[in-house]
Design an enzyme around this catalytic site. Structure first.
Site, mmCIF file in Angstrom:
data_model
loop_
_atom_site.group_PDB
_atom_site.id
_atom_site.type_symbol
_atom_site.label_atom_id
_atom_site.label_comp_id
_atom_site.label_asym_id
_atom_site.label_seq_id
_atom_site.Cartn_x
_atom_site.Cartn_y
_atom_site.Cartn_z
ATOM 1 N N ASP A 181 -38.546 -3.174 4.463
ATOM 2 C CA ASP A 181 -39.032 -3.818 3.239
ATOM 3 C C ASP A 181 -40.436 -4.330 3.512
ATOM 4 O OD1 ASP A 181 -39.435 -5.637 0.956
ATOM 5 O OD2 ASP A 181 -37.267 -5.439 0.658
ATOM 6 N N ASP A 182 -41.324 -4.227 2.514
ATOM 7 C CA ASP A 182 -42.702 -4.679 2.727
ATOM 8 C C ASP A 182 -42.871 -6.175 2.504
ATOM 9 O OD1 ASP A 182 -42.195 -4.062 -0.066
ATOM 10 O OD2 ASP A 182 -44.320 -4.452 -0.427
ATOM 11 N N ASP A 204 -35.909 -0.273 1.306
ATOM 12 C CA ASP A 204 -36.439 -0.724 0.020
ATOM 13 C C ASP A 204 -37.124 0.435 -0.699
ATOM 14 O OD1 ASP A 204 -37.094 -2.592 -1.993
ATOM 15 O OD2 ASP A 204 -39.116 -2.788 -1.167
ATOM 16 N N MET A 230 -39.418 0.133 -3.513
ATOM 17 C CA MET A 230 -40.795 -0.151 -3.941
ATOM 18 C C MET A 230 -41.627 -0.663 -2.768
ATOM 19 S SD MET A 230 -40.594 0.814 -7.018
ATOM 20 C CE MET A 230 -42.174 0.252 -7.666
ATOM 21 N N ASP A 241 -1.541 6.906 32.686
ATOM 22 C CA ASP A 241 -0.587 7.560 33.568
ATOM 23 C C ASP A 241 0.835 7.168 33.153
ATOM 24 O OD1 ASP A 241 -0.313 8.997 36.396
ATOM 25 O OD2 ASP A 241 1.145 7.363 36.336
ATOM 26 N N ASN A 275 11.081 14.601 36.156
ATOM 27 C CA ASN A 275 11.157 15.991 36.601
ATOM 28 C C ASN A 275 12.258 16.210 37.638
ATOM 29 O OD1 ASN A 275 9.128 16.992 34.963
ATOM 30 N ND2 ASN A 275 7.509 16.667 36.467
ATOM 31 N N ASP A 282 8.200 18.218 30.241
ATOM 32 C CA ASP A 282 7.259 18.804 29.291
ATOM 33 C C ASP A 282 7.441 18.217 27.901
ATOM 34 O OD1 ASP A 282 6.272 20.354 31.314
ATOM 35 O OD2 ASP A 282 7.216 22.229 30.650
ATOM 36 N N GLU A 297 0.628 14.189 34.717
ATOM 37 C CA GLU A 297 1.069 13.234 33.691
ATOM 38 C C GLU A 297 -0.033 12.269 33.286
ATOM 39 O OE1 GLU A 297 2.234 11.294 37.658
ATOM 40 O OE2 GLU A 297 1.905 13.281 36.814
#
Length: 391
Positions: free
Chosen positions: A9-10, A53, A55, A268, A276, A285, A311
């Site tokens: 913005d100016d 802005d 303008m 993990d 397993n 799985d 895993e």
């Protein structure tokens, strides 16, 4: 996530007012007093959103926005145009036509302002992550013209050759079988290619003239969710270690270059070997497949999930500091522990341990990952825990 907002913005009073409002909400604020200065800052500082802005002297907001959109370095930054002009259709059309994402009128309503910022910065994070994944995919496709370059690392990959020239396809197949455990040939163009089954393959070698238009078949693979992204883990369907390694380096470089937050989790499964050993690998799985879904359903779309090996899973969390990462990790830990997994051996209660680390700009990617890994080992001392280190 702390977004970086560029206010343009100016009038200094307008800049200071917006700066105070945004800073109070913990946003990082950059300021510019002209269109030229805004374009330069956008290129150098990579803000997450620009409040622009309309303008301004010399170069108005419309022209500034057009130049931002024309520059590849800034084209993806969301722009909200701010003006004291009446909220007419013509003004909105001009703003949108110049490339703005939204339009606010002064005096700015705080609720409207912050809702726009939240939604557009979330969208920016997603776009950035998808662009980075696209870059990783491109690099993986072009990293070496010789397909055997990674053969020793991905010898368990599944490859399908689609070529109606039987002599050529069988020759390629015989060469590939020396390096890869599973290859297949489809030489009949009239046979339908099942896109659902195709997701189990890691690589397709397609003759340009296969079925009259090999490019169309390639386009079908790319537009199908099951086959859009190559190099995935065949068991869980998430990204594999090779893809993770390349993407992780890319996102670390991005965080370092643009000063963005970045965290990582390594996950993990506690006492997975017992599953397993006592229930069999099939049940193991099943557990990993269900865990992948449970993790995926509880992370953001911008987060990247990969199977790290065995895993272990790893999650990259872009635009995320350590505090938010730990909160996300704890939420995930509780989600896993709070509900049993339904396997062929019956209901199975399992927990996970998580190591969390935040990226330090002075370190390399491997050191960053090693810190997360050390945190994981710390968490595994008690199991069903989250451990992290501090900056």
């Amino acid at each position: 996530m702390t977004a970086k907002i560029l206010v343009v913005d100016d009038l200094i009073a307008n800049v200071k007012l917006l700066q105070a409002k945004l800073t109070k909400e913990y946003y990082n604020v950059l300021t510019a007093m002209s269109g030229e200065e805004a374009i330069q800052l956008a290129r150098e500082k990579h803000p997450d959103l620009i409040l622009l802005d309309v303008m301004m002297p010399d170069m108005d907001g419309y022209e500034t926005c057009r130049r931002l959109r024309a520059d590849p370095a800034t084209t993806y930054i969301p722009v909200v145009m701010v003006t004291a002009l009446d909220n007419t259709t013509d003004n909105r059309v001009n703003g949108i036509s110049s490339g703005a994402d939204d339009f606010l009128t002064k005096p700015i309503n705080d609720v409207a302002l912050f809702s726009r910022i939240r939604s557009l910065t979330r969208f920016k994070i997603l776009v950035d992550e998808l662009r980075l994944r696209g870059k990783t995919n491109t690099e993986m496709s072009s990293v070496d013209g010789n397909i055997m370059h990674y053969a020793n690392q991905i010898s368990n990959a599944k490859i399908m050759i689609l070529d109606s020239d039987k002599v050529r396809s069988e020759h390629m197949n015989s060469v590939l079988q020396e390096y890869f455990q599973e290859t297949a040939v489809l030489d009949n163009p009239s046979q339908d290619v099942n896109l659902q089954n195709a997701e189990s393959y890691d690589l397709f070698i397609i003759d340009l003239n296969f079925g009259g238009d090999g490019l169309r078949l390639c386009s079908n693979f790319r537009s199908n969710n099951n086959t859009r992204y190559p190099h995935t883990d065949p068991l869980t369907g998430c990204y594999n270690r090779r893809y993770f390694d390349m993407h992780f380096q890319n996102i670390v470089n991005e965080a370092r270059d643009k000063g963005k937050d970045l965290s990582v989790m390594i996950i993990d499964v506690d006492h997975f070997k017992q599953v397993n050993d006592t229930l069999g690998h099939t049940v193991g799985d099943e557990l990993l497949q269900q865990l992948r879904k449970r993790i995926f359903d509880n992370i953001r779309i911008s987060d990247l999930l990969a199977r790290f090996g065995g895993e272990e899973f790893v999650i990259i969390l872009p635009e995320t500091g350590i505090d938010q990462a730990v909160i996300a990790a704890e939420r995930l830990r509780k989600k896993v522990a709070g509900e049993p997994f339904n396997t062929s051996a019956g209901a199975l209660d399992k927990t996970i341990s998580i190591g969390v680390a935040e990226f330090r700009p002075s370190e390399e990617a491997k050191d960053f990952l090693n810190r997360a890994d050390k945190c994981l080992y710390s968490a595994k001392e008690t199991r069903n825990a989250v451990s992290h280190d501090q900056l």
